[in-house]
Design a protein around this motif. Structure first.
Motif, PDB file in Angstrom:
ATOM      1  N   VAL A   1      32.464   9.009 -90.938  1.00  0.00           N
ATOM      2  CA  VAL A   1      32.198  10.095 -89.986  1.00  0.00           C
ATOM      3  C   VAL A   1      32.055   9.544 -88.564  1.00  0.00           C
ATOM      4  O   VAL A   1      32.590  10.109 -87.612  1.00  0.00           O
ATOM      5  CB  VAL A   1      30.934  10.890 -90.399  1.00  0.00           C
ATOM      6  N   ILE A   2      31.348   8.439 -88.430  1.00  0.00           N
ATOM      7  CA  ILE A   2      31.130   7.850 -87.110  1.00  0.00           C
ATOM      8  C   ILE A   2      32.456   7.456 -86.451  1.00  0.00           C
ATOM      9  O   ILE A   2      32.627   7.620 -85.243  1.00  0.00           O
ATOM     10  CB  ILE A   2      30.175   6.639 -87.210  1.00  0.00           C
ATOM     11  N   SER A   3      33.383   6.982 -87.257  1.00  0.00           N
ATOM     12  CA  SER A   3      34.654   6.516 -86.688  1.00  0.00           C
ATOM     13  C   SER A   3      35.784   7.540 -86.791  1.00  0.00           C
ATOM     14  O   SER A   3      36.905   7.251 -86.365  1.00  0.00           O
ATOM     15  CB  SER A   3      35.079   5.212 -87.375  1.00  0.00           C
ATOM     16  N   ALA A   4      35.495   8.699 -87.342  1.00  0.00           N
ATOM     17  CA  ALA A   4      36.549   9.700 -87.547  1.00  0.00           C
ATOM     18  C   ALA A   4      37.136  10.174 -86.222  1.00  0.00           C
ATOM     19  O   ALA A   4      36.413  10.572 -85.314  1.00  0.00           O
ATOM     20  CB  ALA A   4      36.000  10.894 -88.330  1.00  0.00           C
ATOM     21  N   GLU A   5      38.449  10.091 -86.138  1.00  0.00           N
ATOM     22  CA  GLU A   5      39.148  10.568 -84.945  1.00  0.00           C
ATOM     23  C   GLU A   5      39.745  11.951 -85.166  1.00  0.00           C
ATOM     24  O   GLU A   5      40.065  12.642 -84.220  1.00  0.00           O
ATOM     25  CB  GLU A   5      40.225   9.567 -84.549  1.00  0.00           C
ATOM     26  N   GLU A   6      39.897  12.336 -86.423  1.00  0.00           N
ATOM     27  CA  GLU A   6      40.433  13.659 -86.764  1.00  0.00           C
ATOM     28  C   GLU A   6      39.287  14.591 -87.129  1.00  0.00           C
ATOM     29  O   GLU A   6      38.394  14.225 -87.893  1.00  0.00           O
ATOM     30  CB  GLU A   6      41.342  13.582 -87.994  1.00  0.00           C
ATOM     31  N   GLU A   7      39.350  15.806 -86.623  1.00  0.00           N
ATOM     32  CA  GLU A   7      38.311  16.783 -86.932  1.00  0.00           C
ATOM     33  C   GLU A   7      38.300  17.136 -88.424  1.00  0.00           C
ATOM     34  O   GLU A   7      37.239  17.294 -89.026  1.00  0.00           O
ATOM     35  CB  GLU A   7      38.500  18.056 -86.098  1.00  0.00           C
TER      36      GLU A   7
ATOM     37  N   TYR B   1      36.561  14.440 -90.348  1.00  0.00           N
ATOM     38  CA  TYR B   1      35.135  14.541 -90.050  1.00  0.00           C
ATOM     39  C   TYR B   1      34.483  15.584 -90.948  1.00  0.00           C
ATOM     40  O   TYR B   1      33.483  15.316 -91.618  1.00  0.00           O
ATOM     41  CB  TYR B   1      34.928  14.890 -88.568  1.00  0.00           C
ATOM     42  N   TRP B   2      35.037  16.801 -90.971  1.00  0.00           N
ATOM     43  CA  TRP B   2      34.430  17.886 -91.750  1.00  0.00           C
ATOM     44  C   TRP B   2      34.561  17.661 -93.244  1.00  0.00           C
ATOM     45  O   TRP B   2      33.671  18.039 -94.020  1.00  0.00           O
ATOM     46  CB  TRP B   2      34.995  19.240 -91.337  1.00  0.00           C
ATOM     47  N   THR B   3      35.628  17.007 -93.686  1.00  0.00           N
ATOM     48  CA  THR B   3      35.766  16.669 -95.102  1.00  0.00           C
ATOM     49  C   THR B   3      34.628  15.744 -95.521  1.00  0.00           C
ATOM     50  O   THR B   3      34.011  15.930 -96.576  1.00  0.00           O
ATOM     51  CB  THR B   3      37.128  15.997 -95.369  1.00  0.00           C
ATOM     52  N   CYS B   4      34.346  14.754 -94.697  1.00  0.00           N
ATOM     53  CA  CYS B   4      33.274  13.802 -95.004  1.00  0.00           C
ATOM     54  C   CYS B   4      31.898  14.449 -94.934  1.00  0.00           C
ATOM     55  O   CYS B   4      31.031  14.163 -95.766  1.00  0.00           O
ATOM     56  CB  CYS B   4      33.353  12.604 -94.068  1.00  0.00           C
ATOM     57  N   VAL B   5      31.684  15.313 -93.965  1.00  0.00           N
ATOM     58  CA  VAL B   5      30.403  16.021 -93.859  1.00  0.00           C
ATOM     59  C   VAL B   5      30.182  16.877 -95.106  1.00  0.00           C
ATOM     60  O   VAL B   5      29.087  16.888 -95.685  1.00  0.00           O
ATOM     61  CB  VAL B   5      30.331  16.862 -92.564  1.00  0.00           C
TER      62      VAL B   5
END
Length: 161
Positions: free
Chosen positions: A120-126, A129-133
């Motif tokens: 999540v910290i390094s995610a460049e794609e939204e 990011y939301w998949t990981c959250v």
């Protein structure tokens, strides 16, 4: 691993959890971490479903909750998981030691959350990011269910002693 009378392989939850923890530890790409997160959720679903049917009566309701929580997310990357040898959870045939399996599952889910924080910290794609959250939220919910099942098992053990 043991062989059944029918010649099939029996796989205990503790062994599958250990394999999942190794898989997560060896994950060296974002994709691998996300796949291992979904593997863990599929395993949580399988363990919850198994205990809901075969576990002690006192834990069956909570176990159904674990199965439901794990099932909400495990289908998300099913295609990706199958490219890495399939879902480990499909190998589950028994839970010899429910307490050990649940403690191991809780550790695995905690490790999954920690690995996903890094993604999540390094995610460049939204989308990533939301998949990981979502995966972290589901893993946390699953850990809550595991804690509830362990609590019920402890109460049961005290009453049987």
């Amino acid at each position: 691993m043991r062989m059944t009378k029918e010649g099939g392989t029996r796989m205990d939850a503790v062994r599958i959890i250990a394999a999942s923890r190794r898989g997560l530890a060896q994950a060296n790409t974002v994709h691998d971490v996300v796949v291992e997160a979904w593997q863990a959720q599929a395993l949580a679903e399988a363990i919850g479903s198994h205990l809901a049917i075969f576990g002690p009566y006192e834990v069956r309701s909570r176990a159904r909750g674990l199965g439901d929580a794990g099932g909400r997310s495990s289908g998300g990357l099913l295609c990706s998981a199958t490219t890495n040898g399939g879902l480990r959870a499909t190998q589950l045939t028994e839970i010899r030691d429910a307490k050990a399996a649940l403690i191991g599952l809780c550790q695995l889910l905690r490790e999954v959350c920690e690995a996903l924080v890094g993604v999540v910290i390094s995610a460049e794609e939204e989308g990533l990011y939301w998949t990981c959250v979502e995966a972290m939220d589901t893993a946390d919910e699953s850990r809550d269910h595991v804690a509830g099942i362990l609590e019920k098992l402890e109460v049961r053990a005290r009453h049987l002693a």
